[in-house]
Write a protein that holds these residues in place. Structure first.
Motif, PDB file in Angstrom:
ATOM      1  N   PHE A 112      22.953 -27.704 -27.797  1.00 43.33           N
ATOM      2  CA  PHE A 112      23.939 -28.503 -27.067  1.00 43.33           C
ATOM      3  C   PHE A 112      23.924 -29.970 -27.483  1.00 43.33           C
ATOM      4  O   PHE A 112      24.957 -30.553 -27.799  1.00 43.33           O
ATOM      5  N   GLY A 113      22.735 -30.553 -27.495  1.00 37.58           N
ATOM      6  CA  GLY A 113      22.622 -31.972 -27.821  1.00 37.58           C
ATOM      7  C   GLY A 113      23.057 -32.270 -29.244  1.00 37.58           C
ATOM      8  O   GLY A 113      23.669 -33.295 -29.525  1.00 37.58           O
TER       9      GLY A 113
ATOM     10  N   ALA B  32      17.430 -27.049 -15.476  1.00 41.03           N
ATOM     11  CA  ALA B  32      18.850 -27.372 -15.670  1.00 41.03           C
ATOM     12  C   ALA B  32      19.407 -26.762 -16.945  1.00 41.03           C
ATOM     13  O   ALA B  32      20.122 -27.411 -17.698  1.00 41.03           O
ATOM     14  N   LEU B  33      19.089 -25.511 -17.199  1.00 34.47           N
ATOM     15  CA  LEU B  33      19.669 -24.828 -18.360  1.00 34.47           C
ATOM     16  C   LEU B  33      21.109 -24.461 -18.042  1.00 34.47           C
ATOM     17  O   LEU B  33      21.424 -24.111 -16.911  1.00 34.47           O
ATOM     18  N   PHE B  34      21.974 -24.534 -19.059  1.00 38.10           N
ATOM     19  CA  PHE B  34      23.380 -24.198 -18.831  1.00 38.10           C
ATOM     20  C   PHE B  34      23.508 -22.687 -18.710  1.00 38.10           C
ATOM     21  O   PHE B  34      23.269 -21.961 -19.680  1.00 38.10           O
ATOM     22  N   PRO B  35      23.905 -22.191 -17.525  1.00 37.87           N
ATOM     23  CA  PRO B  35      23.872 -20.738 -17.302  1.00 37.87           C
ATOM     24  C   PRO B  35      24.897 -19.984 -18.138  1.00 37.87           C
ATOM     25  O   PRO B  35      24.737 -18.794 -18.363  1.00 37.87           O
ATOM     26  N   HIS B  36      25.943 -20.682 -18.601  1.00 34.70           N
ATOM     27  CA  HIS B  36      26.992 -19.985 -19.341  1.00 34.70           C
ATOM     28  C   HIS B  36      26.749 -20.008 -20.848  1.00 34.70           C
ATOM     29  O   HIS B  36      27.589 -19.569 -21.610  1.00 34.70           O
ATOM     30  N   MET B  37      25.614 -20.554 -21.262  1.00 30.42           N
ATOM     31  CA  MET B  37      25.331 -20.609 -22.698  1.00 30.42           C
ATOM     32  C   MET B  37      24.070 -19.807 -22.999  1.00 30.42           C
ATOM     33  O   MET B  37      23.182 -19.691 -22.167  1.00 30.42           O
TER      34      MET B  37
ATOM     35  N   SER C  23      13.957 -28.531 -12.623  1.00 29.30           N
ATOM     36  CA  SER C  23      14.522 -27.195 -12.395  1.00 29.30           C
ATOM     37  C   SER C  23      15.021 -26.600 -13.711  1.00 29.30           C
ATOM     38  O   SER C  23      15.738 -25.626 -13.710  1.00 29.30           O
TER      39      SER C  23
ATOM     40  N   ARG D 100      25.261 -30.589 -30.984  1.00 31.00           N
ATOM     41  CA  ARG D 100      26.720 -30.468 -31.111  1.00 31.00           C
ATOM     42  C   ARG D 100      27.414 -31.755 -30.675  1.00 31.00           C
ATOM     43  O   ARG D 100      28.481 -32.080 -31.168  1.00 31.00           O
TER      44      ARG D 100
ATOM     45  N   LYS E 130      16.883 -32.672 -30.407  1.00 29.49           N
ATOM     46  CA  LYS E 130      17.545 -33.830 -31.009  1.00 29.49           C
ATOM     47  C   LYS E 130      16.553 -34.780 -31.658  1.00 29.49           C
ATOM     48  O   LYS E 130      16.946 -35.832 -32.141  1.00 29.49           O
TER      49      LYS E 130
ATOM     50  N   ARG F  15      15.128 -27.552 -25.842  1.00 27.61           N
ATOM     51  CA  ARG F  15      16.368 -28.313 -25.778  1.00 27.61           C
ATOM     52  C   ARG F  15      16.090 -29.812 -25.770  1.00 27.61           C
ATOM     53  O   ARG F  15      16.832 -30.594 -26.373  1.00 27.61           O
TER      54      ARG F  15
ATOM     55  N   ASN G 263      15.347 -38.008 -24.236  1.00 30.00           N
ATOM     56  CA  ASN G 263      15.827 -36.728 -23.709  1.00 30.00           C
ATOM     57  C   ASN G 263      14.885 -36.275 -22.619  1.00 30.00           C
ATOM     58  O   ASN G 263      13.695 -36.539 -22.654  1.00 30.00           O
ATOM     59  N   MET G 264      15.460 -35.617 -21.642  1.00 30.89           N
ATOM     60  CA  MET G 264      14.689 -35.277 -20.457  1.00 30.89           C
ATOM     61  C   MET G 264      14.583 -33.766 -20.315  1.00 30.89           C
ATOM     62  O   MET G 264      15.525 -33.032 -20.601  1.00 30.89           O
TER      63      MET G 264
ATOM     64  N   PHE H  99      14.193 -31.274 -17.344  1.00 28.66           N
ATOM     65  CA  PHE H  99      14.346 -31.388 -15.901  1.00 28.66           C
ATOM     66  C   PHE H  99      13.410 -30.438 -15.156  1.00 28.66           C
ATOM     67  O   PHE H  99      13.043 -29.379 -15.664  1.00 28.66           O
TER      68      PHE H  99
END
Ligand SMILES: Nc1ncnc2c1ncn2[C@@H]1O[C@H](COP(=O)(O)OP(=O)(O)OP(=O)(O)O)[C@@H](O)[C@H]1O
Ligand SMILES: [Mg+2]
Lengths: 396, 301
Positions: free
Chosen positions: A134-135, A121-126, A119, A137, A186, A182, A114-115, A117
């Motif tokens: 997320f992982g 790279a967080l999901f802005p809508h969550m 930036s 699920r 996992k 995040r 798992n990486m 990132f």
């Protein structure tokens, strides 16, 4: 008269001695054990973008529970190497083996890594919770189990009070912790971190470095971090791979890189160094004698195979040089000079000395230990000397 | 003092200008139409009463206005059906436009950066031709002996001429074609904004490409979906030219009804009432659209 400057360089670059947090077992050195299988093996990895070679034929083993740092200047290919392990770039040549399995052609969603990132790279809508879970699920884990694991990760990174927030409602440091949570949620075998602390200010960064080490230690995961901050690499890593223009220049522990840099580039890249250029005048008893261009005869113990007449450099760390008013008894490795500049840093001082041959040399002296001695001031004539095993002979 | 008051006044002009614009070009015409809708039809020029005059007085004028036209519209299922039918046709057409535009917008957003302006140009290019001409071109394509029939017969896909012309299907085709850019541009804008590393992160966490589309790309494109749908739906409900030229007698749309009332029956008051009610039908989606734009502006800050 020159004025002392405290800003010239900080003395914090010396690697910590003794057992490290990232490698708690004092004898943690799986890379020295030929029987130990690596968890990651890059085998002759080359990556070309059109005509441009970003990574050149790199072979590298990384072991379980290591905190491995890829260090190098901007554009040297460290992100590319990491992204190939994540599965986001395909190597042009070579193989990547993880835990004995060839994963070169495996898509990212099947890889046991798992990486985190650069930036984030967080999901802005969550929400924070949603991001961290997320992982989990994706694996079809039952809901209560997911909640448990998310809570565990949030607890580890002190994120519980932000669980319901969206990423844009978090500070940079909080976002960074969510991204890390995040990546570890996992419980992957390997966590990849691409300049994870690049966006933080210096103070927060130091704090976050120790947090990374703590997480790496408590989870027992292999961390591979990309950074162009040598201080950061020295602080967190069990081993450092120094890259330059797509090549792997040296892979070693922070201490080794500092004490035995392989090239002038590395010696200057990590910490301060004095470099004497010269030609080998004699080789005997495991010692090399160098006639330096600056005019002095230098003698150093060295295992580096060199021949008489060869051009070499002697790399000498400032703290290995003794500075005093009195001429040393030995004539080997003793150079007279004049103090040009003093950087007073409280516990230690930097002395910048101009030798008769015109070279500027930096020596370092702890202030407390020499309190009884006559203090050295500007324009003083001094002697610099060091033992034969203090320097490193470099051929490149 | 002039030095301090003149910039003040200038600022007021700047603030007042858009309101003035709305007043002159929207509010006043609306009240004219609204007044008309309360009037009665008359065989005269103009074809309605009352007409305000100073001699009869203001009370006399107001006493002649009534809601007769509205009661008539609500009493006649033709109009109610036309409203429902328009909303339904517009909704279906909007959905179809979304289905066509989404893959196109996605492809555009994923295309190499250097190509994107060209692709955008190709989308906008048809707009350089008159809307009417493009709709007439569709008649030439869709009519039973038209290009579509010719083409599909040549390919051996059909043996009978296509019976699309003058049906609601033709209206759908016309709306999807005409309003495609209105859907495509907001979709493209929202898809193009999505940071590619979000998709890498999704895949890294074990999400397969198709799932990451539904988990990441689609939810993040929703603002574009909303904006596009409303930009298509709102004008499509009142669309007149497309159902008139491509639709048949079974295509009931309020725009057509309005036109018939106005030009064929010369019943301006009733036509005005139809128009005012159409505005009310559209107020809900318009308000949603405004709020959504507002939310997005706030999120963008
Ligand atoms: N997709 C790509 N196409 C073409 N060239 C690329 C691509 N990705 C990377 N490169 C080139 O490969 C080289 C290495 O890139 P990489 O991102 O690995 O650098 P880096 O060491 O991570 O640098 P930085 O510290 O700036 O992130 C760079 O010169 C870059 O321009
Ligand atoms: Mg990088």
């Amino acid at each position: 008269m020159t004025v002392a400057t405290a800003s010239q360089s900080t003395p914090t670059l010396t690697p910590r001695a003794g057992p490290r947090t990232a490698a708690p077992q004092s004898g943690f050195a799986p890379w020295n054990d030929p029987k130990k299988p690596p968890i990651v093996r890059f085998e002759g990895i080359t990556k070309r973008f059109d005509d441009f070679v970003a990574v050149k034929n790199i072979t590298l083993d990384i072991y379980e529970r290591e905190f491995f740092a890829l260090l190098g200047p901007s554009g040297c290919g460290k992100s590319t190497l990491l992204r190939m392990l994540g599965g986001f770039e395909k190597p042009t040549e070579g193989k990547i083996i993880v835990a004995g399995q060839d994963i070169t052609d495996m898509p990212p969603y099947d890889r046991p890594v798992n990486m985190m990132f650069q930036s984030y790279a967080l999901f802005p809508h969550m929400t924070v919770e949603g991001n961290i879970g997320f992982g989990l699920r994706q694996e079809g884990m039952p809901k209560d189990k997911i909640a448990e694991r998310v809570d565990e990760a949030m607890g580890m990174l002190e994120l519980r009070q932000f669980a319901k927030r969206k990423p844009n409602q978090l500070s940079g440091g909080q976002q960074q912790r969510v991204a890390l949570a995040r990546a570890i949620a996992k419980k992957p075998r390997i966590v990849l971190l691409d300049e994870p602390l690049g966006a933080l200010d210096k103070k927060l960064r130091q704090q976050a470095q120790f947090e990374l080490m703590r997480i790496q230690e408590t989870t027992g995961t292999t961390f591979i971090i990309v950074t162009h901050d040598q201080e950061e690499a020295m602080t967190v890593a069990s081993r450092i791979a120094v890259m330059d223009k797509g090549d792997l220049v040296q892979v070693a522990t922070p201490g080794d890189i500092y004490e035995n840099p392989k090239t002038r580039y590395i010696s200057g890249f990590i910490g301060d160094v004095n470099l004497f250029e010269g030609k080998v005048s004699a080789v005997a008893d495991g010692c090399v004698e160098i006639e330096s261009t600056e005019g002095s005869k230098l003698k150093t113990r060295s295992a580096e195979p060199v021949s008489v007449g060869q051009q070499v450099w002697l790399a000498l760390r400032p703290e290995k040089i003794r500075i005093s008013h009195d001429q040393p008894s030995s004539t080997v490795n003793a150079i007279p000079g004049k103090v040009e500049d003093i950087g007073y840093l409280g516990s230690i001082s930097h002395y910048h000395v101009r030798t008769a041959g015109g070279q500027r040399i930096t020596a370092l002296r702890a202030n407390a230990a020499h309190a009884v001695e006559r203090s050295i001031s500007w324009e003083d004539s001094v002697w610099l000397d060091w033992p034969v095993d203090a320097g490193v002979v470099l051929t490149r | 003092m002039s030095s301090s008051s003149s910039p003040d006044i200038r600022r007021w002009y700047v603030i007042a200008a858009p309101y003035l614009w709305l007043l002159i070009f929207f509010l006043i015409p609306f009240f004219v139409v609204f007044k008309l809708s309360l009037s009665d039809v008359a065989t005269a020029i103009p074809p309605y009463t009352p007409i305000f005059s100073w001699s009869t007085g203001i009370w006399e004028f107001f006493s002649q206005l009534d809601f007769e036209n509205y009661t008539f519209i609500f009493g006649d299922p033709l109009y109610i059906n036309a409203y429902f039918s328009s909303v339904k046709i517009a909704a279906v057409a909007t959905f179809l436009t979304l289905l066509v535009a989404y893959p196109m917008a996605y492809g555009m957003a994923r295309a190499p950066k250097a190509w994107q302006p060209t692709l955008m140009m190709l989308v906008i290019l048809p707009f350089w031709t008159s809307f009417l001409i493009r709709i007439y071109a569709w008649i030439a394509i869709l009519k039973p002996e038209g290009f579509a029939t010719l083409f599909l017969t040549k390919l051996g896909i059909i043996s009978e001429p296509l019976q699309i012309m003058n049906t609601t299907t033709a209206v759908y085709i016309g709306i999807v074609y005409s309003y495609l850019p209105f859907m495509l541009l907001p979709l493209y804008a929202s898809l193009e904004k999505i940071n590619p590393s979000l998709l890498e992160a999704a895949q890294d966490l074990g999400s397969r490409p198709w799932r990451s589309f539904w988990q990441v790309t689609f939810p993040l494109s929703l603002p574009g979906v909303f904006a596009g749908c409303l930009l298509v739906f709102i004008p499509a409900v009142g669309e007149f030219v497309i159902p008139d030229l491509l639709g048949g007698s079974d295509t009931l749309m309020i725009g057509k009804t309005l036109w018939t009332e106005f030009f064929n029956n010369r019943d301006w008051p009733l036509a005005s009432a139809v128009a005012v009610l159409l505005l009310f039908v559209l107020i809900v989606p318009i308000v949603i659209f405004q709020r959504q734009q507002q939310l997005e502006r706030e999120a963008g800050r």
